[in-house]
Design a protein around this motif. Structure first.
Motif, PDB file in Angstrom:
ATOM      1  N   ARG A   9       7.762 -10.937  -0.581  1.00 51.32           N
ATOM      2  CA  ARG A   9       8.193 -10.238  -1.789  1.00 51.32           C
ATOM      3  C   ARG A   9       9.609  -9.704  -1.594  1.00 51.32           C
ATOM      4  NH1 ARG A   9       4.381 -12.493  -2.363  1.00 51.32           N
ATOM      5  NH2 ARG A   9       2.378 -11.971  -3.300  1.00 51.32           N
TER       6      ARG A   9
ATOM      7  N   THR B 265       1.349  -2.538  10.357  1.00 50.66           N
ATOM      8  CA  THR B 265       0.846  -2.425   8.976  1.00 50.66           C
ATOM      9  C   THR B 265      -0.667  -2.184   9.000  1.00 50.66           C
ATOM     10  OG1 THR B 265       0.514  -4.822   8.693  1.00 50.66           O
ATOM     11  CG2 THR B 265       2.638  -3.914   8.008  1.00 50.66           C
ATOM     12  N   GLU B 266      -1.362  -2.854   9.894  1.00 52.85           N
ATOM     13  CA  GLU B 266      -2.812  -2.634   9.995  1.00 52.85           C
ATOM     14  C   GLU B 266      -3.107  -1.197  10.411  1.00 52.85           C
ATOM     15  OE1 GLU B 266      -5.600  -4.403   9.426  1.00 52.85           O
ATOM     16  OE2 GLU B 266      -4.661  -6.267   8.736  1.00 52.85           O
TER      17      GLU B 266
ATOM     18  N   GLY C  65       2.389  -2.167   3.196  1.00 51.71           N
ATOM     19  CA  GLY C  65       2.244  -3.588   2.904  1.00 51.71           C
ATOM     20  C   GLY C  65       1.434  -4.319   3.948  1.00 51.71           C
ATOM     21  N   SER C  66       1.505  -5.644   3.892  1.00 47.10           N
ATOM     22  CA  SER C  66       0.769  -6.468   4.832  1.00 47.10           C
ATOM     23  C   SER C  66       1.411  -7.858   4.848  1.00 47.10           C
ATOM     24  CB  SER C  66      -0.696  -6.567   4.411  1.00 47.10           C
ATOM     25  OG  SER C  66      -1.438  -7.285   5.380  1.00 47.10           O
ATOM     26  N   MET C  67       0.944  -8.690   5.788  1.00 43.23           N
ATOM     27  CA  MET C  67       1.433 -10.067   5.850  1.00 43.23           C
ATOM     28  C   MET C  67       0.283 -11.020   5.561  1.00 43.23           C
ATOM     29  SD  MET C  67       4.285  -8.814   6.985  1.00 43.23           S
ATOM     30  CE  MET C  67       3.681  -7.813   8.318  1.00 43.23           C
ATOM     31  N   VAL C  68       0.548 -12.047   4.754  1.00 41.33           N
ATOM     32  CA  VAL C  68      -0.418 -13.125   4.552  1.00 41.33           C
ATOM     33  C   VAL C  68       0.244 -14.439   4.959  1.00 41.33           C
ATOM     34  CG1 VAL C  68      -1.639 -11.889   2.722  1.00 41.33           C
ATOM     35  CG2 VAL C  68       0.188 -13.480   2.111  1.00 41.33           C
TER      36      VAL C  68
ATOM     37  N   VAL D 153       3.691  -8.883   1.748  1.00 38.67           N
ATOM     38  CA  VAL D 153       3.192  -8.576   0.405  1.00 38.67           C
ATOM     39  C   VAL D 153       2.880  -7.080   0.297  1.00 38.67           C
ATOM     40  CG1 VAL D 153       2.201 -10.856  -0.009  1.00 38.67           C
ATOM     41  CG2 VAL D 153       0.790  -9.095   1.040  1.00 38.67           C
TER      42      VAL D 153
ATOM     43  N   HIS E 183      -1.423   1.304   9.514  1.00 36.90           N
ATOM     44  CA  HIS E 183      -0.904   2.141   8.418  1.00 36.90           C
ATOM     45  C   HIS E 183       0.322   2.949   8.817  1.00 36.90           C
ATOM     46  CE1 HIS E 183      -4.543   0.860   6.565  1.00 36.90           C
ATOM     47  NE2 HIS E 183      -5.325   1.602   7.320  1.00 36.90           N
TER      48      HIS E 183
END
Lengths: 238, 87
Positions: free
Chosen positions: A182, A99-100, A106-109, A154, A102
């Motif tokens: 999500r 994800t970083e 989205g991304s993770m938190v 997310v 691309h």
């Protein structure tokens, strides 16, 4: 066909702080492929047919999980290869790296409850047409380990709708959402289906005696193995 | 030696689990007036020489490429630390 399978070479990329590279390499071998160790500082993918980004805490998760790994020389090569159609699988920290970079949306938190989670997690296979899931059945329930603290997927609503509408939600948490992700999303793919990322760990459920509990016994589960046989099958048909 | 300050905050629409944990701890110390906490990051980037406009542009680029993830975070401040301390 078996000759082609045996010759398929799957790279396993190691960053400083990667933990699960040996398990991933072992999963590749158990599936019938040849595992090739790749090092983050080396921009040469050694002619592999596919790449696995394993779990762990690359660069100590400093800054953000996966944020620094994304700029490793090997990742430039992975991004180019992925854009050219090479199968790439990101597991846990590997998903965060994708994800970083691309390659995935989205991304993770942090998990919504802030705790580290380690459990045997049931997933629903939502898309069985990707390079890494073609030997599963759509809607199949599988059980593989989940272990992370930054696992909450997310994205904005528009991105989530796009992922759903284009069949890029590959796995959903079943029964219980362990981190507040999500729409219960556990794993996604890119548009082409060659790049897949997920937070749970298929490589820890590939050999009876060392996997999650299943009908055959307390550690009998091998539901993760089909990730690795799927990619070998996709390479044969490519 | 110059220093650039970069501040990054979680996007408003992203729930901030760390901030939520902090706001939960404050009342236990008697701080009952704080109804919300959001936790961000502050970076200090050092350069040889002065903080020129070019340095600030480079810091802005670094903030967007590496120091923040635009999907979950906003760069809310890129400033010369010397100017900041005068203000």
């Amino acid at each position: 066909m078996s000759a082609t399978l045996a010759s398929a070479r799957i790279g396993v990329l190691t960053f400083p702080g990667t933990l699960d590279d040996r398990d991933a390499a072992r999963a590749v071998r158990l599936a019938g492929g040849e595992a090739v160790s790749l090092w983050h500082a080396d921009g040469d993918l050694q002619g592999v047919d596919a790449v696995v980004l394993p779990g762990g805490f690359s660069y100590g998760d400093y800054l953000r999980a996966g944020a620094i790994s994304r700029f490793a020389p090997a990742m430039d090569a992975v991004v180019d290869a992925a854009n050219g159609g090479m199968p790439v699988l990101g597991i846990c920290n590997g998903f965060q790296v994708l994800t970083e970079a691309h390659l995935l949306s989205g991304s993770m938190v942090k998990n919504d409850h802030l705790h580290f989670v380690c459990r045997e997690q049931v997933l629903t296979v939502e898309n069985a047409a990707t390079a890494w899931t073609n030997l599963y059945a759509p809607g199949q329930q599988i059980t593989i380990p989940l272990k992370n603290q930054d696992g909450q997927f997310v994205a904005d609503e528009r991105t989530l709708d796009e992922l759903e509408g284009s069949g890029r939600v590959v796995f959903r948490y079943s029964g219980w959402n362990p981190n507040g992700s999500r729409r219960d999303i556990a794993g996604i793919s890119n548009e082409r289906g060659n790049v897949v990322g997920l937070m749970p760990h298929p490589e820890h459920a590939v050999e009876a005696g060392f996997g999650p509990a299943d009908a055959t016994g307390p550690r009998g589960g091998t539901d993760g193995l089909a990730f690795f046989t799927s990619v070998l099958a996709s390479l044969v048909h490519a | 030696m110059g220093r650039v300050v970069v501040e990054v905050m979680p996007k408003p629409e992203i729930l901030d689990p760390q901030g939520k944990a902090v706001v939960g701890a404050l009342p236990r110390l008697g701080f009952t007036q704080f109804t919300g906490v959001r936790q961000g990051k502050r970076f200090e980037l050092e350069v040889d020489g002065d903080v020129t406009p070019e340095v600030l542009v480079a810091a802005q680029q670094a903030a967007e490429m590496l120091l923040s993830n635009p999907i979950i975070e906003d760069v809310v401040r890129v400033a010369d630390a010397a100017v900041e301390s005068v203000a």
